[in-house]
Motif scaffolding. Structure first.
Motif, PDB file in Angstrom:
ATOM      1  N   SER A 152     -12.465   3.846  12.429  1.00 42.96           N
ATOM      2  CA  SER A 152     -11.487   4.127  11.159  1.00 42.96           C
ATOM      3  C   SER A 152     -12.256   4.636  10.184  1.00 42.96           C
ATOM      4  CB  SER A 152     -11.005   2.644  10.919  1.00 42.96           C
ATOM      5  OG  SER A 152     -10.044   2.710  10.120  1.00 42.96           O
ATOM      6  N   HIS A 166      -4.588  -0.210  16.091  1.00 44.75           N
ATOM      7  CA  HIS A 166      -5.725  -0.062  15.500  1.00 44.75           C
ATOM      8  C   HIS A 166      -6.698  -1.108  15.783  1.00 44.75           C
ATOM      9  CE1 HIS A 166      -7.713   2.043  12.203  1.00 44.75           C
ATOM     10  NE2 HIS A 166      -7.903   1.015  11.462  1.00 44.75           N
ATOM     11  N   TRP A 177       0.883  -1.121   0.083  1.00 42.49           N
ATOM     12  CA  TRP A 177       0.140  -0.027  -0.190  1.00 42.49           C
ATOM     13  C   TRP A 177       0.832   1.191  -0.001  1.00 42.49           C
ATOM     14  CZ3 TRP A 177      -4.145  -0.098   4.135  1.00 42.49           C
ATOM     15  CH2 TRP A 177      -4.878  -1.260   3.827  1.00 42.49           C
TER      16      TRP A 177
END
Ligand SMILES: CSCC[C@H](NC=O)C(=O)N[C@@H](CO)C(=O)O
Length: 760
Positions: free
Chosen positions: A612, A724, A15
């Motif tokens: 998120s 996260h 990514w």
């Protein structure tokens, strides 16, 4: 399914470097409702003894009352999560991983349990004092292998002997893990080799902490190495969510392309049969043991060339022609099982995975995705070569894992918020047939060798996971376990009504409305909408701790899969590209419109929460409407340019927002809730994790300060030792604390429950 991000490091790295890998990111990894073994790394998930105080909280806490009653916070610790079912080759036994929290120790614990397919009490096969997961049976039925970090061995593969009286788990050097031919005589697997030996040279920084040492080609040096204990960063990938900070390279970059190795069963000698500058991925041996199929670069270019090209492309500004063109990065090749020159099976545009030989060895099937934003399909091609044909035609949905059984191809799939086991029509002319379905989620379909026995884990809205068995064609289903019997007897889990509605552009959206605990007709109840992350993930027909938590507090819980969600086909998933917060926002608000006019919903007492991408959406909502009386924003993003610079996943917005911030600054700005924060009037609870490298703390900090400076009620909870994934895999005490805060925040603003008065 519940959004659960389980990204291996290399995906995060992709990514970061390039937008091309974004097709991979559909954040919809298999769900783990409350517990995942062995994760957390530097993020601290599940670490025993790390929590404040260290003392057992259960000493001080009263026993939970018997039911039937609403879920209490500490019921969370009682729910068992089953995963990875594995049917033995003879179909007689099924192994499964069972994970529970150990409340007193603030940790999770995973064991392997085995149950007879014919029924009976499940038996625990691994020790309660070590962690064990991911069971798999050897093809010859001699071993049950599993993954464990137990001491006293090398690697993490352990085994229990089945062909002899057995005792402790052992490690088996002459039974490699890999793809085997039908006779089980050898296994093939990939081998990355060892790094080339380098002559030892004195390292002046050898005593420093790894992050503090000057990385390769760094220009600056510590003045006195013993006096610098900071972090020296020169590489892009210096932090990864769930892993933590990653030290830079100390030596020049080298490549170790993965080769194919084979090893006879019953022998410890491994033979590497390839020696190339390109990597071989996912080798699978043909049933007759003569051929190996694998994927590799479509032009068999050396890894060094591919990596350098990708890295240099990643530094260029967005270019529509180049960046939107379909790519053919990999193809399938076949090589003699003893080595030799590979033959390309077919030049197929797109990404191939899950290569599988037909039982007669004449054909090869694979999952193919012809383009980044196109649906994946199951393709079949002659092993001699030719044009692959799609088996699922124009089916709206996408296949998950598949098996080529003696009777044909069966696969799992998400069909919106539910999941099913299906059979493909081998001619590709008809749509697949559902074999196991219903309003529920199935996970991990596993078959015996003959394909006559099928096992899976299933869950539905008000039923935590249990193990089920059926005939291979899905008939004759039976529930085999009842690990959640005690908690199910005490707690009345809430059920949810499924709704569908038409939104912008006449697009159909699926959602659910969960009833509050103790619902009585004629009364009105507050309602909270939950917004999932991703955005390419989904909610669905499975038991979910977060929904149960608020329903137990006496609230309706509304959850939907707005456009952008996974599970409805790629066009739906990617329709929000460049448009986050637009039609997807309207999809969510449309659901609120629909339920808020119900006689049993108190439309003056509505709240919103999400994490998120859902955290972004909740702050976005706060800038656009005052309909909600309270909002909780979790692992939030409030400024996309800040996020881009501080996250470990730049590729996400490079793809979704068409380039880097400076390529498309207008979009990054216009979609940033912070630009409109002066409009916020709604009280907000902000939950953020100190070690979240996916959505770092700054977004929460600026939001908190902006609301404070405007006199809007706001609280910020910063969770230590958390990343996260706190709400999924975090330390149990912190995870449960967060659930409690959600109850309290909405209890206060929507129900008038005073601080400290919300039941635990
Ligand atoms: C939009 S920034 C990163 C968002 C993140 N996407 C992938 O990492 C996200 O939304 N994660 C979800 C889904 O896994 C979450 O719930 O945390």
């Amino acid at each position: 399914m519940h959004p659960f991000l389980d990204l291996p490091m290399h995906v995060s790295a992709q990514w970061r470097r390039a937008p091309y890998a974004l097709a991979l990111l559909a954040c919809a990894a298999p769900a783990a409702l409350i517990a995942q073994p062995g994760r957390g790394g530097g993020g601290g998930a599940g670490g025993a003894g790390a929590a404040a105080g260290g003392a057992s909280p259960s000493n001080a806490l009263p026993a939970l009352p018997k039911g039937p009653r609403a879920m209490m916070l500490r019921d969370w610790y009682r729910v068992a999560n089953l995963s990875n079912p594995a049917v033995s080759p003879d179909g007689k036994r099924i192994a499964v991983t069972v994970t529970r929290a150990v409340e007193a120790d603030n940790r999770r614990h995973s064991e392997i349990w085995v149950v007879n397919a014919a029924g009976g009490e499940p038996q625990r096969w691994t020790s309660p004092s070590t962690e064990s997961s991911n069971p798999r049976w050897s093809a010859d039925g001699k071993y049950l292998f599993f993954t464990s970090q137990r001491a006293g061995g090398t690697g993490n593969t352990w085994a229990i002997r089945l062909d002899q009286p057995s005792g402790e788990a052992i490690q088996v050097g002459d039974y490699p893990n890999g793809s085997m031919p039908s006779d089980g005589s050898f296994a093939v697997f990939t081998d990355a080799g060892r790094p080339a030996p380098t002559a030892p040279s004195p390292d002046p920084f050898g005593q420093m902490q790894p992050m503090a040492r000057p990385p390769f080609e760094a220009i600056t040096r510590p003045s006195v190495s013993a006096r610098f204990d900071g972090r020296h960063v020169v590489d892009m990938s210096y932090k990864v969510n769930g892993v933590g900070f990653v030290p830079g390279r100390r030596v020049a970059r080298t490549w170790r392309p993965t080769q194919i190795a084979r090893q006879p069963i019953g022998d410890t000698t491994k033979k590497v049969i390839t020696s190339t500058a390109y990597s071989h991925r996912g080798p699978v041996v043909s049933p007759d043991g003569k051929w190996i199929a694998f994927t590799a670069d479509s032009r068999l270019r050396p890894d060094s060339v591919v990596d350098r090209e990708r890295d240099s492309l990643a530094t260029l500004p967005y270019n529509k022609v180049r960046d939107e063109a379909e790519r053919n990065d990999a193809d399938i090749y076949i090589i003699d099982a003893n080595g030799g020159t590979p033959r390309k099976l077919t030049d197929w545009m797109g990404a191939e995975s899950q290569i599988t030989w037909s039982p007669d060895g004449k054909q090869i099937a694979f999952i193919g995705r012809p383009g980044r934003t196109k649906n994946s399909n199951i393709y079949v091609v002659d092993a001699a070569g030719g044009t692959p044909r799609a088996l699922l035609g124009n089916w709206q949905y996408e296949p998950g894992n598949f098996d080529w059984l003696p009777g044909g191809i069966q696969f799992t799939a998400e069909i919106g918020g539910r999941s099913a086991v299906l059979r493909a029509d081998m001619s590709g002319k008809s749509l697949p047939t559902e074999l196991v379905s219903g309003r529920r989620q199935l996970r991990g379909a596993s078959y015996d060798e003959s394909g006559k026995t099928l096992a899976y884990v299933a869950t539905s809205m008000n039923k935590p996971t249990e193990l089920f068995v059926a005939s291979g064609d899905g008939t004759g289903e039976r529930q085999l376990t009842n690990f959640n019997k005690d908690v199910n007897a005490d707690v009345v889990w809430s059920d949810a009504e499924r709704i569908t509605y038409k939104s912008v552009g006449n697009l159909e959206i699926e959602g659910w409305l969960m009833k509050p605990y103790g619902y009585e007709a004629g009364k009105k109840y507050p309602m909270v909408i939950y917004i999932h992350g991703g955005p390419h993930s989904s909610y669905g027909e499975g038991w979910f701790d977060e929904f149960q938590n608020l329903a137990a507090q006496g609230m309706f819980v509304l959850f939907t899969n707005p456009r952008g969600s996974s599970g409805y086909g790629a066009p739906f998933t990617y329709s929000t590209r460049g448009r986050w917060g637009m039609e997807d926002y309207q999809d969510l608000m449309k659901a609120v419109d629909i339920v808020s006019v119900r006689a049993d919903v108190d439309s003056t007492k509505m709240g919103a929460t999400g994490g998120s991408y859902g955290g972004f959406m909740t702050t976005w909502m706060a800038t656009k409407t005052t309909r909600f009386k309270a909002i909780e924003t979790d692992r939030t993003i409030t400024d996309w340019t800040y996020w881009y610079g501080s996250s470990d996943a730049q590729g996400l917005t490079e793809f979704e927002f068409y380039g880097k911030p400076w390529d498309n600054q207008k979009l990054y700005d216009e979609l940033s809730p912070i630009r409109y924060v002066n409009k916020v009037k709604t009280p907000m609870l902000i939950v953020q994790s100190e070690e979240d490298h996916r959505t770092p703390m700054g977004s929460a900090e600026i939001w908190f300060m902006s609301l404070k400076k405007q006199g809007v009620p706001v609280e910020l909870i910063r969770y230590p030792r958390s990343n996260h994934d706190l709400s999924r895999t975090g330390e149990p005490w912190l995870l449960v604390d967060r659930l409690g805060r959600l109850r309290q925040w909405f209890g206060y603003w929507l129900q008038g429950v005073q601080p400290g008065a919300v039941a635990n």
